[in-house]
Design an enzyme around this catalytic site. Structure first.
Site, PDB file in Angstrom:
ATOM      1  N   LYS A  52       0.806  -1.204   0.000  1.00  0.00           N
ATOM      2  CA  LYS A  52       0.000   0.000   0.000  1.00  0.00           C
ATOM      3  C   LYS A  52       0.851   1.270   0.000  1.00  0.00           C
ATOM      4  CE  LYS A  52      -1.132   1.339   3.896  1.00  0.00           C
ATOM      5  NZ  LYS A  52      -1.636   1.699   5.230  1.00  0.00           N
ATOM      6  N   THR A  53       1.804   1.326   0.924  1.00  0.00           N
ATOM      7  CA  THR A  53       2.628   2.523   1.031  1.00  0.00           C
ATOM      8  C   THR A  53       3.481   2.707  -0.223  1.00  0.00           C
ATOM      9  OG1 THR A  53       2.722   2.118   3.396  1.00  0.00           O
ATOM     10  CG2 THR A  53       4.215   3.760   2.526  1.00  0.00           C
ATOM     11  N   ASP A 238      -4.677   8.094   3.102  1.00  0.00           N
ATOM     12  CA  ASP A 238      -4.235   6.766   3.533  1.00  0.00           C
ATOM     13  C   ASP A 238      -5.216   6.235   4.587  1.00  0.00           C
ATOM     14  OD1 ASP A 238      -2.657   4.562   3.788  1.00  0.00           O
ATOM     15  OD2 ASP A 238      -1.162   5.518   5.073  1.00  0.00           O
ATOM     16  N   GLU A 239      -5.305   4.943   4.755  1.00  0.00           N
ATOM     17  CA  GLU A 239      -6.176   4.328   5.778  1.00  0.00           C
ATOM     18  C   GLU A 239      -7.591   4.887   5.718  1.00  0.00           C
ATOM     19  OE1 GLU A 239      -4.962   1.876   7.325  1.00  0.00           O
ATOM     20  OE2 GLU A 239      -2.959   2.252   8.144  1.00  0.00           O
ATOM     21  N   GLN A 277      -9.503  -4.061   7.788  1.00  0.00           N
ATOM     22  CA  GLN A 277      -8.594  -3.612   8.838  1.00  0.00           C
ATOM     23  C   GLN A 277      -9.144  -2.410   9.597  1.00  0.00           C
ATOM     24  OE1 GLN A 277      -4.232  -3.808   8.022  1.00  0.00           O
ATOM     25  NE2 GLN A 277      -4.891  -4.288   5.951  1.00  0.00           N
ATOM     26  N   ARG A 659      -0.043  -9.661  10.649  1.00  0.00           N
ATOM     27  CA  ARG A 659       1.221  -9.006  10.986  1.00  0.00           C
ATOM     28  C   ARG A 659       2.398  -9.963  10.828  1.00  0.00           C
ATOM     29  NH1 ARG A 659      -0.021  -4.871   9.548  1.00  0.00           N
ATOM     30  NH2 ARG A 659      -1.879  -6.007   8.918  1.00  0.00           N
TER      31      ARG A 659
END
Length: 803
Positions: A52-53, A238-239, A277, A659
Site C-alpha cells: 500500500k505505502t 491513507d487508511e 482492517q 502481521r
DNA sequence: AAGCAGACTATTTTT
DNA sequence: TAGTCTGCTT
C-alpha cells in the site's frame, strides 16, 4: 522520542534516483494501474501486506516525474505522524528535496495549519491551544458540575464520548438539542453547548473540533475553500477505512466534487484502505466511507490489491478463513507466491502465567536455534493489562523486551503539568491548563478559593486569568486574605515566566525555570516515593526533548538548501507555539523498537516487542505470538453480545494474524487472573475459525469424559444477550502446579432447569429461560426483568443461588 | 487546605 | 490487583 523529529528528514544521499521506468518496473499490474491512473476518483482496496505505502509513494513520485505536477499541489493525508513521516521520507528518496513542498500530514495537523491561518475568520486567536481527551474531560467535568449534572448518573467520560460522537457526525449543539430524544441526550446537548462556549473563551479547540471547525470553515467561506481547492490539485488519503464522517466531509470539501463557479475542477482524489482492517469504529470510524466510495464519488475507479508480499500462504489462508466469517463484506482473498511456510502453532495453557512461560520458552528456543532474533518477535494481546504477566516472566528469564503503549510519555501527570505551564504562558486564556496548575505544586490555593475566583470570573465576564489578577488587587469578594496572598504569589510567578517567554527564552530554558521557580522539581526530589524518582527522570527527559527540538529546528532552518515552505499557519521554528503544537499532535513518544537490532548494545539481537493488537496495526514481524484467544478476552466481553462489535473484533484478529511474516503462534489460557480473581474463559471462537489443518496444536485442553471437546464452542447462539459474565472460581482451587483435572472438580455449582427462580448478587431475582451445555460449559440464560436477559456460566462460584 | 482511608471500577485509543 | 475518586478528619 524520535517521532518528534523525523518529519522533515532529509532523503538519504542517493547516487541516482530511479528513472520513470524504475518507478513502475517492480510493481505488479494492479499496483501499476493504481500508480498511473489519471482522472476520476480512485479507490485502492489494499489488503494487508499488499504494498500500500509503496503504491502511494510511487504514485506521488509518478505525478511529479511524469505528469508535470508541482509538489505544492499535493496533499497527502494520513492518520499518524509516523505514517506521514514514512511517506515523506520514501517520496523524498524517490524525488529528492522537492518533496518538502508537499503537504504530507495527519488530518489533525493539516487542520491546525489551516485553522491557524484562518483563525481570525473564526474569531479565534492563532495562538489557540489544542485540547486532548484529558483536557476535554476536565473541562466537561467543570461544565457538568456548573450545570448541576449528577456525576453518578452521567459521568464526565460518558458525556465526553457522546459529545465527541456528535462532533464526528458534524452535529452542532443546536442540532443536538433539537434532536435529543431522551434525558441523556438532552443533558449531553446542554453540556455540549456550554462546553463549546468555554472552549472558545479559552481560545482552544479539542481534537474533534480541529476537524469539525475546518469543515465549517470550508463550508461557510467559499473563498477560503477556493484558495485550498486551487492550491491542492491532488489529494491522497491513507487508511481511508478509518475516516469518520467529519473527515470524510473534510476530504470532500477539500477535493471538491464538482467544478466551482470560478471554474476550478475537483482535485484528483486517491484513497487507499482496507475495510477488513477497520478497527477504530469505537472512535467514530465508519466503514461505510470505503464501502460506499463508488456511490459517494460517481465515476470512481476501484483497484483491488490482493497479492501479499509479507506472509506465508499458511498465514494468509488462516487470515482469509477468519475474516470470511464477517457478514456483508466485499470478497477479497490474499495470496502469495512465496510458499506455504511453517504451520501455525497452537497452545492451550492452564493459566495466563503458563501461557507467558510458553511464549518465553518458545522465543528462547527460536533464538537459540538461530531462527529468529529477539527483535523479530512480537507478542500481541487484546488489552494492555495483559502485558503484566509477560513482563514478570520475561524479567525472571532475562528475556529482553519492550512494552509499547500503555501510559504514554505525554500522558504522564508530571509531563502534563509542565505542558500546562507552557500552555498558559503561550495562551493565558487557556483556563483548563491554568486551573490545572493553579495549585500544583501545592501553594495554598484550595478548592474553595478556586471556586470563588471562578464565580467572580463568571459574574464579571472576564477570563479566569483576569479574575486572578483581580484577586491580587483585592477585587474578588468572599476571598479570604490567605488565599489572596497565595494567588498573588502565583500571579507574580507567572508574570515573571511570561516575561521570559516573550523575550524569546528557548523552550528548554523556560521549562527549567518553571521546574525551579515553582518548586515542582524540589518537591519530587524530597519525596521518598520511588515513583517520584521516575517522575524526575521524565521531567529531565522532557527538558531534553525540548532542547533537541530547538536544536533540530535550528538546523533545518539554517540549511540553505532546504526548500522550506513556511506558509502562514506554521509557527516559527523552535518557538514555544511550535513546540506545543508538536507535543499536542504527536502522541506516541514511546518508540517501537526498530527491527534492525535496535537500541544501544543489545548484542545485536534487539528486544521482543509487546503490544496490543491495535498498536500493531501497520507493523510486521517475522514471528508473531497472538495470546489470550479466549471468548471474553479476545473477542472482548463487551463485544460478545453485539454483532457489529463482534465483527470489529474479528477484524482485529485479522489484523493480528496478518502481521506475521513467517511464524504465527496462537495461544489461550484456561484460567486467567483478572482483577485479582482467577477467571475461566472458553476458547475464542476465532480459534475455531482457523482451518484445522493449518494448526499444529502443541498442547490441547485436557478432555474429560462428558465435558465436551476442545474447540466445540457450541454457544454460537445469536439470541439476545444483555450481558455475559463468566463464573468466578474460588482462588484456592487454582494454582499453576495443580494437576489438571483438579481445575474441573466441583465446577458445576448450580444445576438449573428452565423455569427455576434464582437470585443473583448483581442482577437480583430472575427466571431461567433456557439451559445450554454440560459440565464446565453449562450456561443458563436468565431473565432478570429490569436488569435484562443475561447468559451466565454455571461453573465455579457463581454469585447466584437457586430459590 | 491538606492528608488519609475506604469505596469504586475496570477495552481497544492513530490525534 | 491497582489506580482514581470521595468524603471525612485534622
Amino acid at each position: 522520542m524520535d517521532t518528534l523529529f523525523d518529519l522533515p528528514a532529509d532523503p538519504p544521499a542517493r547516487a541516482a534516483r530511479p528513472g520513470t521506468a524504475d518507478l513502475l518496473e517492480d510493481l505488479n499490474p494492479a499496483q501499476r494501474e493504481a500508480v498511473t491512473h489519471a482522472g476520476g476518483p480512485l479507490l485502492v482496496v489494499a489488503g494487508a501486506g499488499s504494498g500500500k505505502t509503496r503504491v502511494l509513494t510511487r504514485r506521488i513520485a509518478y505525478l511529479l516525474a511524469e505528469r508535470g505536477v508541482h509538489p505544492g499541489e499535493i496533499m497527502a493525508i494520513t492518520f499518524t505522524n509516523k505514517a506521514a513521516a514514512e511517506m515523506r521520507e520514501r517520496v523524498a528518496a524517490l524525488v529528492g528535496k522537492r518533496a518538502n513542498a508537499m503537504w504530507v500530514s495527519t488530518f489533525h495537523s493539516m487542520c491546525v495549519r489551516i485553522l491557524r491561518r484562518e483563525a481570525k475568520t473564526l474569531d479565534m486567536s492563532s495562538s489557540f491551544s489544542i485540547y486532548d481527551s484529558d483536557d476535554t474531560k476536565r473541562l466537561i467535568t467543570l461544565v457538568a458540575r456548573d450545570l448541576d449534572v449528577d456525576p453518578k448518573k452521567y459521568a464526565a467520560r460518558t458525556l465526553a464520548v457522546h459529545i465527541s460522537n456528535l462532533k464526528n457526525e458534524l452535529v452542532d449543539p443546536e442540532e443536538a438539542a433539537s434532536k435529543a430524544a431522551n434525558d441523556l441526550e438532552r443533558r449531553v446537548a446542554e453540556v455540549y453547548a456550554e462546553y463549546q462556549r468555554r472552549l472558545s473563551s479559552a481560545n482552544a479547540f479539542d481534537f474533534d473540533d480541529l476537524i469539525m471547525q475546518t469543515v465549517s470553515l470550508l463550508q461557510a467561506f467559499p473563498d477560503v475553500a477556493e484558495y485550498y481547492r486551487r492550491r491542492f490539485r491532488h489529494v491522497l488519503v491513507d487508511e481511508y477505512q478509518d475516516t469518520n464522517h467529519a473527515q470524510y466531509t473534510l476530504v470532500r470539501a477539500l477535493a471538491g466534487t464538482e467544478a466551482t463557479d470560478t471554474g476550478i475542477e475537483p482535485a484528483e482524489l486517491c484513497v487507499v484502505g482496507d475495510a477488513d482492517q477497520s478497527i477504530y469504529a469505537f472512535r467514530g470510524a465508519t466503514i461505510r466511507n470505503i464501502e460506499e466510495f463508488e456511490r459517494d464519488f460517481p465515476n470512481a475507479h476501484t483497484i483491488l490489491l490482493e497479492q501479499n508480499y509479507r506472509s506465508t500462504q499458511t498465514i494468509l489462508s488462516a487470515a482469509n478463513a477468519v475474516i470470511a466469517r464477517n457478514p456483508n463484506r466485499r470478497a477479497k482473498r490474499l495470496w502469495t507466491d512465496s510458499g506455504d511456510g511453517e504451520k501455525i502453532v497452537g497452545y492451550v495453557s492452564d493459566n495466563d502465567h503458563d501461557e507467558a512461560a510458553f511464549v518465553a520458552g518458545e522465543i528462547d528456543s527460536l533464538a537459540e536455534r538461530g531462527e529468529a532474533d529477539y527483535s523479530d518477535v512480537a507478542v500481541f494481546y487484546r488489552t494492555n493489562n495483559q502485558s503484566r504477566v509477560f513482563e514478570e516472566i520475561f524479567i525472571r528469564l532475562g528475556l529482553p523486551y519492550k512494552v509499547v503503549g500503555g501510559v504514554r510519555f505525554y500522558e504522564r501527570r508530571e509531563v502534563r503539568d509542565m505542558i500546562a505551564y507552557l500552555r498558559v504562558l503561550a495562551n493565558p486564556d487557556d483556563t483548563v491548563s491554568l486551573r490545572r496548575i493553579l495549585n500544583v505544586p501545592k501553594r495554598g490555593i484550595g478548592d474553595r478559593a478556586e471556586a470563588v475566583v471562578a464565580t467572580h470570573a463568571e459574574r464579571e465576564r472576564i477570563s479566569f486569568w483576569a479574575a486572578l489578577r483581580d484577586a491580587v488587587e483585592d477585587k474578588v469578594p468572599l476571598l479570604n486574605p490567605r488565599s489572596a496572598k497565595a494567588i498573588t504569589g502565583f500571579v507574580t510567578l507567572l508574570d515573571e515566566l511570561q516575561e521570559m517567554a516573550s523575550s524569546g527564552t528557548e523552550v528548554h530554558d523556560l521549562l527549567e525555570a518553571v521546574l525551579e521557580r515553582t518548586g515542582y522539581r524540589a518537591e519530587l526530589e524530597e519525596s521518598d516515593d520511588p515513583q517520584d524518582a521516575s517522575r524526575v527522570e521524565n521531567l529531565t527527559e522532557l527538558v531534553t526533548v525540548a532542547r533537541e527540538f530547538a536544536e533540530f529546528t535550528a538546523e533545518v532552518t539554517n540549511d540553505e538548501n532546504a526548500e522550506l515552505v513556511l506558509d502562514d499557519g506554521v509557527p516559527a521554528p523552535g518557538s514555544l507555539p511550535a513546540f506545543l503544537e508538536r507535543v499536542s499532535l504527536v502522541a506516541d513518544a514511546d518508540s517501537i523498537p526498530s527491527p534492525d537490532g535496535g537500541e544501544e548494545g543489545d548484542g545485536g539481537a534487539g528486544v521482543v516487542t509487546l503490544m496490543t493488537v491495535h498498536t500493531a496495526k501497520g507493523l510486521e514481524y517475522p514471528v508473531v505470538f497472538c495470546t489470550g484467544w479466549e471468548d471474553g478476552v479476545f473477542p472482548h466481553m463487551r463485544a460478545l453480545g453485539d454483532p457489529a462489535e463482534l465483527a470489529e473484533e474479528r477484524r482485529l484478529a485479522y489484523v493480528a494474524i496478518t502481521r506475521a511474516r513467517q511464524r504465527l503462534y496462537v495461544s489461550r489460557a484456561l484460567t486467567r487472573s483478572a482483577w485479582g480473581q482467577p477467571q475461566m474463559n472458553p476458547a475464542s471462537r476465532f480459534l475455531d475459525e482457523l482451518p484445522p489443518d493449518l494448526v499444529d496444536w502443541r498442547r490441547l485442553e485436557p478432555s474429560s469424559p462428558g465435558f465436551g471437546n476442545f474447540g466445540s464452542s457450541s454457544g454460537s447462539s445469536s439470541g439476545p444477550r444483555a450481558a455475559t459474565t463468566w463464573g468466578r472460581r474460588s482462588s484456592s482451587s487454582t494454582s499453576s502446579s495443580s494437576p489438571f483435572g483438579k481445575a474441573w472438580k466441583d465446577t458445576v455449582a448450580l444445576k438449573l432447569d428452565v423455569g427455576d427462580r434464582v437470585s443473583h448478587d448483581k442482577y437480583g431475582l430472575g427466571t431461567v429461560i433456557s439451559c445450554d451445555g454440560v459440565g464446565p460449559r453449562a450456561t443458563a440464560t436468565i431473565d432478570f426483568g429490569a436488569s435484562g436477559k443475561v447468559r451466565l456460566m454455571l461453573i465455579g462460584s457463581v454469585p447466584m443461588v437457586k430459590l
